[in-house]
Design an enzyme around this catalytic site. Structure first.
Site, short mmCIF file in Angstrom:
data_model
loop_
_atom_site.label_atom_id
_atom_site.label_comp_id
_atom_site.label_asym_id
_atom_site.label_seq_id
_atom_site.Cartn_x
_atom_site.Cartn_y
_atom_site.Cartn_z
CG PHE A 228 -0.39 0.63 2.45
CD1 PHE A 228 0.44 -0.08 3.28
CD2 PHE A 228 -0.68 1.94 2.76
CE1 PHE A 228 0.98 0.50 4.42
CE2 PHE A 228 -0.14 2.54 3.89
CZ PHE A 228 0.69 1.81 4.73
CE LYS A 229 5.34 1.28 4.67
NZ LYS A 229 4.72 -0.02 5.00
#
Ligand code: PLP
Length: 491
Positions: A133-134
């Site tokens: 998700f980063k």
């Protein structure tokens, strides 16, 4: 929370950022874009949250990801001309960048909502280049950095240490960007083959992978040593991209709106989110979305065996651990000893009482706990701010991965499994629960094989990642040699 503007004070109509510790001058968005801590050691926070009314939410329902991102981020980054910000957002959030969906979801949604069963969903945040998700925030950061540096004519050398997700996400966001070079330390031979290949196969000349003979803490000590050399830091324009960066947090606010609109039919409904948490950056963005008026019932913080946050939400005691106390788990991106963004929530919880925050973090910065169990503030954590929590361990992770596979035919990664385990405990009958999917199973295949007896599906084009040529330097944990390397290769 109202978004006051005072007609006699033109500054009040602009977004300003203040420090959680109250002793740093106010800043604008682009002033804090490249920075980490504020001058007083605190974290940047908006002087007041922008508020979205019911009418605003009605207008936002039906927007696509890019439109939502502009609606949210234009309120935070109001010192970037609107057309420029729009162009940066449009370039970042495309189905070509977030193309790695393996679930059959539609990449045009950018963060597709995957329904396991009525009232229980995964929000897919991991379809970007590094499958975690980063990438949602980091890809925007890469474009924002390049834009800001072009405007100022400066260059930047990003220096960091990684044990996995953050470093690769930063490299894929900064690769090929004008004015930016990345020097990323990782412990030699200690990352998974997949993560190593993901980083080391990058051939872009502005990316420098440095494999350090040592462990992750040796890498981090070297970053600290270089950061503490202010003269060197200024001369070589050294910067970082850690999880306290405000632009990263604000970019993460957007997908809470996207997830809410996808899971509901009207703005009368509420949803709850469960967030696999480490440094509290992701769930902090959820807290901010809620403060801005998004109808969120509960924010459920899910931890692994490193349960410093779960302990706080259960007991009111925040007890940062020593690095020696930090356990190495099969959800490694949540292996933290203290949660660096947690100060942002405590700032709000205390009613933005900076003296109180200074006193509490005076303890935390010395490795000591603080205790709110007897304070009326602690009751408000759940009642006013909607927080709940739970923790998970390796056995839970494996059984939850099996459950998701058997009941819903869905392979999930270890971090998402920690989230789903806690979500199933906290779910309420009439409130949709959205679990944030923070990585794809392909990234943590060893545990997938343990749980499901088969290799996870890889996104197209990544089948032979480990056989690509690799480009990296092996170095000793030697600060002098490291500085010489940076000096020789800095932009
Ligand atoms: C970074 C990360 C987390 C933790 O997110 P925080 O913002 O630090 O709370 C969870 N899962 C994965 C896969 C990550 O990479």
């Amino acid at each position: 929370m109202a978004d006051f503007t005072f007609p006699h004070d033109t500054r009040a109509s602009h977004m300003h950022y203040v420090s959680t510790r109250g002793q740093a001058p106010q800043k604008r968005f682009t002033d804090i874009l490249l920075g980490g801590l504020m001058e007083d050691g605190g974290l940047a926070m908006p002087a007041q949250y922008p508020a979205f009314s019911r009418a605003d939410l009605d207008a936002m329902r039906g927007m696509d990801y890019r439109q939502l991102a502009f609606a949210v981020l234009s309120r935070f980054a109001d010192d970037i001309p609107a057309d420029d910000l729009k162009a940066l957002i449009d370039r970042t959030y495309t189905p070509e960048v977030y193309c790695n969906t393996v679930s059959g979801s539609d990449a045009r949604d950018i963060t597709p909502l995957y329904t396991l069963e009525p009232g229980l969903h995964l929000l897919e945040l991991s379809n970007g280049p590094t499958l975690a998700f980063k990438d949602m925030a980091m890809q925007l950061l890469g474009n924002l950095f390049e834009y800001a540096l072009a405007r100022s004519g400066d260059s930047l050398n990003i220096f960091g240490a990684t044990s996995g997700d953050t470093g690769s996400s930063a490299e894929y966001a900064m690769r090929g960007k004008r004015g930016i070079r990345v020097f990323m330390l990782s412990p030699h031979g200690k990352m998974s083959r997949f993560q190593t290949a993901q980083m080391f196969s990058l051939q872009d000349p502005n990316i420098f992978n440095i494999a350090v003979r040592g462990v992750f803490d040796d890498c981090q000590d070297m970053v600290k040593a270089v950061s503490n050399d202010l003269e060197f830091k200024a001369k070589y324009r050294i910067g970082t991209v850690n999880s306290i960066n405000w632009a990263r947090v604000s970019a993460q606010v957007v997908y809470y709106f996207k997830g809410y609109f996808s899971a509901t039919k009207s703005n009368d409904e509420q949803v709850s989110f469960t967030v696999p948490s480490g440094n509290f950056g992701n769930v902090c963005a959820g807290h901010i979305a809620r403060m801005m008026g998004l109808p969120i019932r509960h924010l459920v913080v899910a931890t692994n065996e490193n349960d410093v946050l779960d302990e706080f939400f259960r007991s009111g005691v925040y007890r940062p651990r020593g690095t020696a106390e930090t356990l190495h788990t099969t959800s490694p991106s949540m292996d933290i000893s203290k949660a660096s963004n947690f100060e942002r929530f405590i700032y709000d919880l205390t009613g933005r009482d900076t003296a109180q925050v200074r006193a509490m973090w005076g303890e935390v910065d010395r490795g000591r706990p603080f205790d709110l169990s007897a304070s009326p503030l602690f009751g408000r954590v759940a009642s006013d701010y909607g927080f709940q929590s739970g923790s998970s361990n390796h056995a839970h992770r494996v059984s939850t991965m099996r459950l998701a596979n058997e009941r819903w035919g869905r392979a999930i990664d270890t971090h998402t499994a920690d989230g789903l385990k806690v979500a199933l405990e906290r779910r309420e009958a009439d409130v949709p629960m959205i679990v944030l999917e923070t990585a794809l199973p392909a990234k943590f295949s060893e545990t997938v094989v343990e749980a499901l007896g088969r290799e996870p599906v890889r996104p197209a084009g990544m089948e032979n990642l480990e056989s690509l040529p690799q480009r990296f330097e092996v170095m000793d944990a030697d600060v002098v040699a490291m500085k010489a390397f940076i000096a020789a290769n800095a932009g």
